[in-house]
Design a protein around this motif. Structure first.
Motif, PDB file in Angstrom:
ATOM      1  N   PHE A 110      -6.045   2.063   4.347  1.00  0.00           N
ATOM      2  CA  PHE A 110      -5.561   2.621   3.080  1.00  0.00           C
ATOM      3  C   PHE A 110      -6.191   3.989   2.835  1.00  0.00           C
ATOM      4  CE2 PHE A 110      -5.629   2.997  -1.598  1.00  0.00           C
ATOM      5  CZ  PHE A 110      -4.280   2.835  -1.873  1.00  0.00           C
ATOM      6  N   SER A 111      -7.477   4.132   3.126  1.00  0.00           N
ATOM      7  CA  SER A 111      -8.162   5.417   2.918  1.00  0.00           C
ATOM      8  C   SER A 111      -7.573   6.500   3.823  1.00  0.00           C
ATOM      9  CB  SER A 111      -9.658   5.258   3.194  1.00  0.00           C
ATOM     10  OG  SER A 111     -10.254   4.380   2.268  1.00  0.00           O
ATOM     11  N   ARG A 112      -7.317   6.147   5.077  1.00  0.00           N
ATOM     12  CA  ARG A 112      -6.744   7.132   6.007  1.00  0.00           C
ATOM     13  C   ARG A 112      -5.342   7.561   5.561  1.00  0.00           C
ATOM     14  NH1 ARG A 112      -9.550   4.096  10.096  1.00  0.00           N
ATOM     15  NH2 ARG A 112      -7.769   2.668  10.271  1.00  0.00           N
ATOM     16  N   GLU A 113      -4.541   6.584   5.117  1.00  0.00           N
ATOM     17  CA  GLU A 113      -3.184   6.907   4.694  1.00  0.00           C
ATOM     18  C   GLU A 113      -3.195   7.734   3.411  1.00  0.00           C
ATOM     19  OE1 GLU A 113       0.961   6.962   5.228  1.00  0.00           O
ATOM     20  OE2 GLU A 113      -0.741   6.525   6.554  1.00  0.00           O
ATOM     21  N   ALA A 114      -4.130   7.468   2.521  1.00  0.00           N
ATOM     22  CA  ALA A 114      -4.250   8.264   1.298  1.00  0.00           C
ATOM     23  C   ALA A 114      -4.595   9.708   1.637  1.00  0.00           C
ATOM     24  CB  ALA A 114      -5.317   7.658   0.386  1.00  0.00           C
ATOM     25  N   GLU A 115      -5.504   9.891   2.580  1.00  0.00           N
ATOM     26  CA  GLU A 115      -5.861  11.248   2.992  1.00  0.00           C
ATOM     27  C   GLU A 115      -4.672  11.953   3.639  1.00  0.00           C
ATOM     28  OE1 GLU A 115      -9.338  13.547   5.588  1.00  0.00           O
ATOM     29  OE2 GLU A 115      -9.170  11.358   5.663  1.00  0.00           O
ATOM     30  N   ARG A 116      -3.924  11.223   4.456  1.00  0.00           N
ATOM     31  CA  ARG A 116      -2.775  11.818   5.139  1.00  0.00           C
ATOM     32  C   ARG A 116      -1.702  12.248   4.147  1.00  0.00           C
ATOM     33  NH1 ARG A 116       2.186  10.943   6.925  1.00  0.00           N
ATOM     34  NH2 ARG A 116       2.360   8.924   5.882  1.00  0.00           N
ATOM     35  N   THR A 117      -1.499  11.463   3.091  1.00  0.00           N
ATOM     36  CA  THR A 117      -0.445  11.753   2.116  1.00  0.00           C
ATOM     37  C   THR A 117      -0.934  12.603   0.947  1.00  0.00           C
ATOM     38  OG1 THR A 117      -0.902   9.623   1.032  1.00  0.00           O
ATOM     39  CG2 THR A 117       0.853   9.670   2.679  1.00  0.00           C
ATOM     40  N   LEU A 171     -10.717   7.863  -5.978  1.00  0.00           N
ATOM     41  CA  LEU A 171     -11.985   8.023  -6.694  1.00  0.00           C
ATOM     42  C   LEU A 171     -12.795   6.746  -6.540  1.00  0.00           C
ATOM     43  CD1 LEU A 171     -10.638   9.674  -9.972  1.00  0.00           C
ATOM     44  CD2 LEU A 171     -11.324  10.775  -7.824  1.00  0.00           C
ATOM     45  N   PRO A 172     -13.924   6.794  -5.821  1.00  0.00           N
ATOM     46  CA  PRO A 172     -14.741   5.600  -5.601  1.00  0.00           C
ATOM     47  C   PRO A 172     -15.216   4.992  -6.918  1.00  0.00           C
ATOM     48  CG  PRO A 172     -15.446   7.384  -4.157  1.00  0.00           C
ATOM     49  CD  PRO A 172     -14.497   7.980  -5.149  1.00  0.00           C
ATOM     50  N   ALA A 173     -15.250   3.679  -6.962  1.00  0.00           N
ATOM     51  CA  ALA A 173     -15.613   2.966  -8.191  1.00  0.00           C
ATOM     52  C   ALA A 173     -16.982   3.373  -8.692  1.00  0.00           C
ATOM     53  CB  ALA A 173     -15.587   1.459  -7.934  1.00  0.00           C
ATOM     54  N   ALA A 174     -17.082   3.503  -9.996  1.00  0.00           N
ATOM     55  CA  ALA A 174     -18.350   3.706 -10.698  1.00  0.00           C
ATOM     56  C   ALA A 174     -19.054   5.002 -10.353  1.00  0.00           C
ATOM     57  CB  ALA A 174     -19.294   2.521 -10.460  1.00  0.00           C
ATOM     58  N   ALA A 199       1.571   6.937  -6.850  1.00  0.00           N
ATOM     59  CA  ALA A 199       0.495   7.853  -7.252  1.00  0.00           C
ATOM     60  C   ALA A 199       0.867   9.296  -6.931  1.00  0.00           C
ATOM     61  CB  ALA A 199      -0.805   7.472  -6.552  1.00  0.00           C
ATOM     62  N   SER A 200       1.470   9.506  -5.765  1.00  0.00           N
ATOM     63  CA  SER A 200       1.864  10.855  -5.377  1.00  0.00           C
ATOM     64  C   SER A 200       2.955  11.395  -6.289  1.00  0.00           C
ATOM     65  CB  SER A 200       2.347  10.835  -3.924  1.00  0.00           C
ATOM     66  OG  SER A 200       2.771  12.117  -3.515  1.00  0.00           O
ATOM     67  N   GLY A 201       3.968  10.574  -6.584  1.00  0.00           N
ATOM     68  CA  GLY A 201       5.048  11.006  -7.452  1.00  0.00           C
ATOM     69  C   GLY A 201       4.591  11.274  -8.872  1.00  0.00           C
ATOM     70  N   LEU A 202       3.654  10.477  -9.343  1.00  0.00           N
ATOM     71  CA  LEU A 202       3.137  10.640 -10.701  1.00  0.00           C
ATOM     72  C   LEU A 202       2.141  11.791 -10.788  1.00  0.00           C
ATOM     73  CD1 LEU A 202       3.025   9.457 -13.604  1.00  0.00           C
ATOM     74  CD2 LEU A 202       1.216   7.924 -12.803  1.00  0.00           C
ATOM     75  N   GLY A 203       1.547  12.146  -9.634  1.00  0.00           N
ATOM     76  CA  GLY A 203       0.512  13.175  -9.644  1.00  0.00           C
ATOM     77  C   GLY A 203      -0.792  12.639 -10.183  1.00  0.00           C
ATOM     78  N   ALA A 204      -1.104  11.368  -9.839  1.00  0.00           N
ATOM     79  CA  ALA A 204      -2.282  10.700 -10.383  1.00  0.00           C
ATOM     80  C   ALA A 204      -3.282  10.380  -9.287  1.00  0.00           C
ATOM     81  CB  ALA A 204      -1.879   9.399 -11.081  1.00  0.00           C
ATOM     82  N   PRO A 205      -4.561  10.665  -9.513  1.00  0.00           N
ATOM     83  CA  PRO A 205      -5.586  10.124  -8.609  1.00  0.00           C
ATOM     84  C   PRO A 205      -5.680   8.616  -8.808  1.00  0.00           C
ATOM     85  CG  PRO A 205      -6.616  11.258 -10.459  1.00  0.00           C
ATOM     86  CD  PRO A 205      -5.142  11.460 -10.594  1.00  0.00           C
ATOM     87  N   ILE A 206      -6.186   7.916  -7.795  1.00  0.00           N
ATOM     88  CA  ILE A 206      -6.345   6.466  -7.887  1.00  0.00           C
ATOM     89  C   ILE A 206      -7.812   6.142  -8.103  1.00  0.00           C
ATOM     90  CG2 ILE A 206      -6.065   4.253  -6.726  1.00  0.00           C
ATOM     91  CD1 ILE A 206      -3.772   5.404  -5.138  1.00  0.00           C
ATOM     92  N   ALA A 207      -8.125   5.534  -9.239  1.00  0.00           N
ATOM     93  CA  ALA A 207      -9.488   5.086  -9.526  1.00  0.00           C
ATOM     94  C   ALA A 207      -9.641   3.674  -8.963  1.00  0.00           C
ATOM     95  CB  ALA A 207      -9.753   5.093 -11.031  1.00  0.00           C
ATOM     96  N   PRO A 247       0.810  -1.231   0.000  1.00  0.00           N
ATOM     97  CA  PRO A 247       0.000   0.000   0.000  1.00  0.00           C
ATOM     98  C   PRO A 247       0.839   1.276   0.000  1.00  0.00           C
ATOM     99  CG  PRO A 247      -0.927  -1.603   1.520  1.00  0.00           C
ATOM    100  CD  PRO A 247       0.375  -2.174   1.052  1.00  0.00           C
ATOM    101  N   ASP A 248       1.931   1.293   0.772  1.00  0.00           N
ATOM    102  CA  ASP A 248       2.750   2.508   0.811  1.00  0.00           C
ATOM    103  C   ASP A 248       3.427   2.762  -0.533  1.00  0.00           C
ATOM    104  OD1 ASP A 248       4.295   0.225   1.163  1.00  0.00           O
ATOM    105  OD2 ASP A 248       5.808   1.253   2.394  1.00  0.00           O
ATOM    106  N   GLU A 249       3.775   1.681  -1.264  1.00  0.00           N
ATOM    107  CA  GLU A 249       4.365   1.859  -2.585  1.00  0.00           C
ATOM    108  C   GLU A 249       3.340   2.378  -3.587  1.00  0.00           C
ATOM    109  OE1 GLU A 249       6.342  -1.616  -3.989  1.00  0.00           O
ATOM    110  OE2 GLU A 249       7.760  -1.714  -2.312  1.00  0.00           O
ATOM    111  N   VAL A 250       2.105   1.901  -3.476  1.00  0.00           N
ATOM    112  CA  VAL A 250       1.045   2.378  -4.366  1.00  0.00           C
ATOM    113  C   VAL A 250       0.829   3.875  -4.167  1.00  0.00           C
ATOM    114  CG1 VAL A 250      -1.420   2.228  -4.898  1.00  0.00           C
ATOM    115  CG2 VAL A 250      -0.122   0.138  -4.481  1.00  0.00           C
ATOM    116  N   LEU A 251       0.730   4.285  -2.906  1.00  0.00           N
ATOM    117  CA  LEU A 251       0.484   5.694  -2.613  1.00  0.00           C
ATOM    118  C   LEU A 251       1.678   6.556  -3.020  1.00  0.00           C
ATOM    119  CD1 LEU A 251      -1.269   5.308   0.860  1.00  0.00           C
ATOM    120  CD2 LEU A 251      -2.338   5.904  -1.316  1.00  0.00           C
ATOM    121  N   ALA A 252       2.891   6.052  -2.807  1.00  0.00           N
ATOM    122  CA  ALA A 252       4.076   6.813  -3.192  1.00  0.00           C
ATOM    123  C   ALA A 252       4.146   6.992  -4.704  1.00  0.00           C
ATOM    124  CB  ALA A 252       5.333   6.104  -2.678  1.00  0.00           C
TER     125      ALA A 252
END
Length: 429
Positions: free
Chosen positions: A209-216, A221-224, A185-193, A178-183
């Motif tokens: 994961f949601s809390r860590e995404a908010e912190r970082t 983006l919630p599905a659908a 996304a943050s480096g790329l400047g991409a939202p996560i769908a 999870p930390d690699e995914v968030l890192a």
């Protein structure tokens, strides 16, 4: 003791549990319900569960129900006990689901290395049953996926894109930290769908994961949801962390001209430190998506409040009222396109089990049974369409006998929205 696979339970038909004398198996009325239950247990815990059936009829019931697990790469084991003369027929039926499906015979290939990340079917001759059970599969190490080798064109797309989007599903969440995914996304400047399958992961992992995404500062983006769809349409690069973008992802990402993005399909993030270009050039994209998400959320709430005074019960008001009243730790299950649309509208970063495979219908009650067995302190609320519910009425008595914390809301809109939506997309009518 219960014979287990990866420490997860066996969901067996009553006949199979009796014949095999597996007293601790969780018993269900049919092969279909047992297969759906094993699927849901695996989704919400991460532990591959087993379905066990006896006889040709129960085996075929289970096979048809496993289509959803197979399509979403949910690791479920199926032990199909049949009379020897019918094994070839059942094997052909299993392979009809997909030629890449793992189907083995106990006697011929029991030591076959099982792929723990897909549906794995073991055909057992009735006469070999007593020999088979004590030799159940033992837990194996989760295979390590290597970092992908991106082509020069894909590396250039990562560096030069202006509107990137990262997707994340259930299966790839098991193989990417999870930390690699968030890192990334943050480096790329991409939202996560988030793909629909991701919303069905183990609830505490989703919440963390949601809390860590908010912190970082990573935007989820919630599905659908509306903003989810708009992000797909507006992106110029989609790093599809999941590889197999199925019909539930915009009903075929490559099939419709309004998705213009370059798509990189991988099961693994690129090697850490890969050059993703200048993130600052993507700030406008991120800010626009973030603001649009907040604005849409407010619009949806205002729509629900205004619809309260409508002369008939409005689905927007109803869905908002249901989701707002639910306890914070509720597991939601949606089934039916009309139901799913409203559920996704008012559920944001929260666990939702939803079958995005069009081939399966009538599974929400069996999913709820398994989910509440796996998470006994969490209530389970189902929003179900009238078409879906018609395929599973017979399970109500069974669930009542189990006395589990399940609530069902019926969206009786009298329409087959699943069929209507497909017809509209394909034929514009």
């Amino acid at each position: 003791m219960i014979f287990d696979v990866f420490n997860a339970p066996i969901f067996a038909t009553r006949t199979a549990a009796s014949i095999a004398k597996v007293r601790e198996a969780i018993q269900l009325p049919s092969g279909r319900w047992a297969a759906h239950a094993a699927d849901a247990y695996t989704r919400t815990t991460g532990w591959p569960a087993t379905v066990m059936t006896f006889g040709v009829d129960e085996a075929l019931e289970a096979l048809s129900a496993l289509a959803t697990a197979y399509g979403d790469r949910i690791p479920v084991f199926a032990w199909l006990i049949v009379e020897g003369m019918y094994i070839d027929d059942v094997a052909r039926s299993a392979r009809a689901l997909s030629h890449s499906l793992t189907v083995i015979r106990y006697k011929e290939a029991f030591e076959h290395s099982a792929d723990p990340h897909g549906v794995h079917i073991v055909l057992i001759d009735e006469s070999d049953l007593l020999e088979f059970l004590p030799r159940h599969f033992q837990a194996s190490q989760k295979p390590k996926l290597d970092y992908p080798e991106l082509t020069a064109e894909e590396q250039k797309a990562l560096r030069t894109c202006k509107r990137p989007l990262l997707t994340l599903g259930w299966w790839t969440f098991q193989h990417n930290a999870p930390d690699e995914v968030l890192a990334f996304a943050s480096g790329l400047g991409a939202p996560i769908a988030l793909l629909p399958t991701f919303h069905g992961i183990r609830p505490d992992l989703f919440e963390d994961f949601s809390r860590e995404a908010e912190r970082t500062g990573v935007l989820l983006l919630p599905a659908a949801s509306i903003i989810w769809t708009e992000a797909f349409i507006g992106a110029d690069l989609i790093y599809a962390l999941g590889g197999e973008l199925n019909e539930g992802t915009l009903y075929g990402l490559h099939d419709f001209p309004w998705v213009k993005a370059k798509v990189i399909e991988q099961y693994k993030l690129p090697f850490p430190g890969i050059d993703t270009g200048d993130r600052s050039r993507r700030e406008r994209w991120l800010q626009r998506i973030r603001k649009r998400k907040a604005d849409l959320r407010q619009i949806l709430v205002e729509t629900a409040v205004k619809s309260r005074t409508n002369p008939t019960l409005d689905p927007a008001y109803t869905a908002h009222a249901i989701t707002s009243a639910a306890p914070d730790n509720t597991l939601f299950i949606g089934e039916g396109n009309g139901t799913g649309m409203w559920l996704w509208s008012y559920i944001q970063e929260q666990c939702v089990l939803y079958p995005d495979r069009m081939a399966t219908i009538g599974l929400s009650l069996a999913w709820a049974f398994a989910a509440t067995r796996a998470h006994r302190t969490r209530p389970c609320w189902i929003l179900c369409g009238d078409g879906s519910l018609g395929y599973q009425f017979e399970l109500f008595q069974f669930l009542a006998e189990q006395k589990q914390n399940i609530v069902v809301f019926l969206f009786h809109n009298g329409t087959w929205d699943s069929i209507r939506l497909e017809q509209t997309f394909l034929f514009a009518q």
